[in-house]
Design an enzyme around this catalytic site. Structure first.
Site, PDB file in Angstrom:
ATOM      1  N   GLU A  77       0.812  -1.217   0.000  1.00 29.13           N
ATOM      2  CA  GLU A  77       0.000   0.000   0.000  1.00 29.13           C
ATOM      3  C   GLU A  77       0.846   1.268   0.000  1.00 29.13           C
ATOM      4  OE1 GLU A  77      -3.880   1.771   2.378  1.00 29.13           O
ATOM      5  OE2 GLU A  77      -2.594   0.311   3.360  1.00 29.13           O
ATOM      6  N   ASP A  78       1.862   1.336   0.862  1.00 31.28           N
ATOM      7  CA  ASP A  78       2.618   2.581   1.038  1.00 31.28           C
ATOM      8  C   ASP A  78       3.843   2.693   0.139  1.00 31.28           C
ATOM      9  OD1 ASP A  78       0.781   3.184   2.947  1.00 31.28           O
ATOM     10  OD2 ASP A  78       2.086   2.835   4.670  1.00 31.28           O
TER      11      ASP A  78
END
Length: 569
Positions: A77-78
């Site tokens: 996600e990041d």
């Protein structure tokens, strides 16, 4: 937190797993490089958060794959690391856990009334492997510990989500200590005034109360030993602040009514010893009138058995003792998962009426097996297989495009979903998208799907839908909308009302919200309540009954009746 501490903790539970240690080291190096330029709101390196998450997982005696996933849980996600790259480095199992945590991050808690339970169930069902939940809980625990670095609005949103969703899930999984810690950490963000009032009025901190109990323990052991009683175990606890706050609400914030700020649990061999021990305690410290409860002779409706007594202990401070046998204690421990809803509903009407809500017995057996396997075979294949969630196999949990969780039976279609959202959405349905792809209306949706309904004004449902819809609710609505029979056009509603300002406006709004045209309105004063007569265009009797129910909810409406005016086709 350091990688060395994580490895040391892991080694205490898996001393010969050198392969596991190497996997954790590899994951740590990968995660540190992936997040090397990222900082948290506190300005500390983001990698510190991953170390804290992994250490908590090691404390919970979880396997190397789970700890590695904890270190990697934000890489997709990041850091936009592709799943195939992660899978090539760490294998399918770890990527499955990381991807599951990423999906949980996309679920949105909006505080809708009644929506919390569906979202809790959906989180469990979507995860499919409880190690996903464990990583998410460890991640959330460290996040709420550092909430004060975030803007106030975000603090409250995350705290509310934690309190309403993740703390109850922890309770459901038998992780009472974690659940209590999550509640205590969110307490000052959700109820700051009450929190500081409680801190001010409960002078003893958690640690101070625990020390107080430790000082009492030798006296208890000595008195029991004189009677030849040797406890199997003694477990003492101080009541957590948020738990105390919830109890104070039930007692109108009267601290004098709270007697279990400190509590002892004494585990003995036999029932006879339990009664003898309670008598000895009463000889040493005077019991509080009305606070002796014999749940051994008269068990609670959920099967709980124990002796409870509150006494004026050292320094005249009230203390509650809970005395039970080993078998009763094991039942209480294993029953915590089954009875979590019973505990969480205290203070509600249902609790006051002594209703008991129990989790499904299949789930309770599964949780008990999970606890036993974790104790006996940590890291074994049996334990890993036990972590696979299957007790929601007869339900699915899907999302609206706005992130709202919807609970449906297995085998449901987009049409079932549409009618669950609203009758008008179901009636006007012309198509559906599942995960942004057009699908036929008889498509079977799965847990975790994002479902979007395409609608068209003036569209009517098709009788053919009855051949594939799953829910009785959808079938009922489709039949009502497609029923062939003698229709009627106008219905005369008669309402007995208590007059007030804007009464007619609110009554008219009920019709307009349901797209029903009013053709005539008359009022007649006389008797105790004025009579309002409304003639409206309604197509079928079921709709008239639905409107009648809604009219009864309008403030000032005392009674509603209707009369059908049929017309010839």
């Amino acid at each position: 937190m350091t990688l060395e501490k994580i490895l040391k903790q892991f080694n205490t539970h898996f001393p010969n797993d050198t392969g596991g240690q190497e996997l954790i080291k590899k994951a740590a190096v990968f995660a540190k490089n992936a997040h090397k330029n990222q900082k948290r709101a506190s300005q500390e390196p983001y990698f510190n958060h991953l170390l804290e998450t992994a250490y908590k997982l090691a404390e919970w005696k979880l396997d190397a794959a789970t700890i590695a996933a904890g270190l990697l849980h934000d890489t997709i996600e990041d850091c936009q690391i592709p799943k195939d790259v992660l899978e090539k480095e760490f294998g399918e199992e770890i990527v499955f856990i990381v991807d599951g945590v990423t999906k949980l991050g996309n679920l949105k808690y909006r505080g809708e009334s009644g929506g919390s339970e569906s979202l809790r169930k959906m989180i469990l069902a979507v995860s499919k492997d409880l190690r996903v939940i464990f990583v998410k809980l460890a991640d959330r625990l460290h996040n709420v510990k550092t909430l004060h670095f975030l803007p106030a609005v975000k603090q409250k949103r995350i705290a509310a989500e934690t309190n309403e969703i993740y703390a109850p899930i922890a309770y459901r999984l038998g992780m009472q200590s974690l659940a209590g810690e999550l509640e205590d950490l969110t307490f000052p963000h959700l109820h700051p005034q009450e929190y500081f009032w409680l801190k001010e009025n409960v002078k003893e901190t958690y640690q101070e109360r625990e020390r107080y109990l430790k000082n009492i323990e030798p006296q208890v052991r000595e008195q029991l030993a004189r009677a030849g009683i040797v406890p199997l175990a003694m477990d003492y606890r101080a009541k957590r602040l948020y738990s105390l706050y919830k109890k104070l609400i039930r007692y109108e914030m009267n601290m004098d009514q709270i007697y279990d700020l400190v509590a002892f649990r004494i585990i003995l061999h036999t029932i006879e010893e339990c009664y003898l021990a309670m008598g000895i305690i009463h000889q040493v410290w005077p019991p509080m009138p009305g606070r002796i409860k014999d749940y051994i002779a008269l068990p609670k409706t959920n099967g709980y058995q124990s002796l409870h007594t509150t006494v004026f202990c050292t320094n005249n401070r009230p203390a509650e003792f809970q005395i039970r046998t080993k078998e009763m204690h094991e039942q209480a421990e294993h029953g915590a998962a089954a009875h979590w809803l019973y505990q969480s509903t205290k203070g509600t009407t249902s609790y006051n009426q002594k209703r008991v809500f129990q989790a499904d017995s299949k789930e309770n057996i599964w949780i008990r097996q999970l606890k036993e396997w974790q104790h006996q075979f940590p890291g074994s294949r049996e334990f890993v297989e036990a972590l696979k969630v299957d007790f929601f196999s007869d339900r699915i949990f899907v999302l609206t495009p706005k992130g709202m969780a919807v609970d449906l039976p297995l085998g449901s279609t987009p049409v079932d979903f549409a009618y669950k959202i609203h009758t008008r959405v179901g009636d006007a349905c012309v198509g559906a998208k599942v995960n942004n792809k057009i699908v036929p209306l008889d498509w079977q949706i799965q847990s975790g799907d994002v479902v979007e309904i395409l609608t068209q004004k003036s569209k009517k449902p098709s009788k053919n839908w009855l051949e594939f819809v799953k829910t009785s609710h959808a079938k009922k609505k489709i039949k009502a909308a497609t029923r062939v029979g003698t229709p009627f056009k106008k219905i005369e509603f008669r309402l007995a009302c208590q007059d007030r300002v804007s009464l007619l406006k609110d009554i008219s709004a009920t019709f307009s919200r349901n797209h029903i045209r009013i053709s005539d309105v008359q009022t007649k004063n006389g008797g105790r309540f004025p009579i309002v007569r409304i003639v409206a265009d309604v197509g079928i009797q079921e709709k008239a009954e639905e409107i009648m129910i809604k009219l009864r909810k309008v403030e000032g409406v005392r009674e509603v009746g209707y009369k059908i005016r049929r017309f010839a086709k």
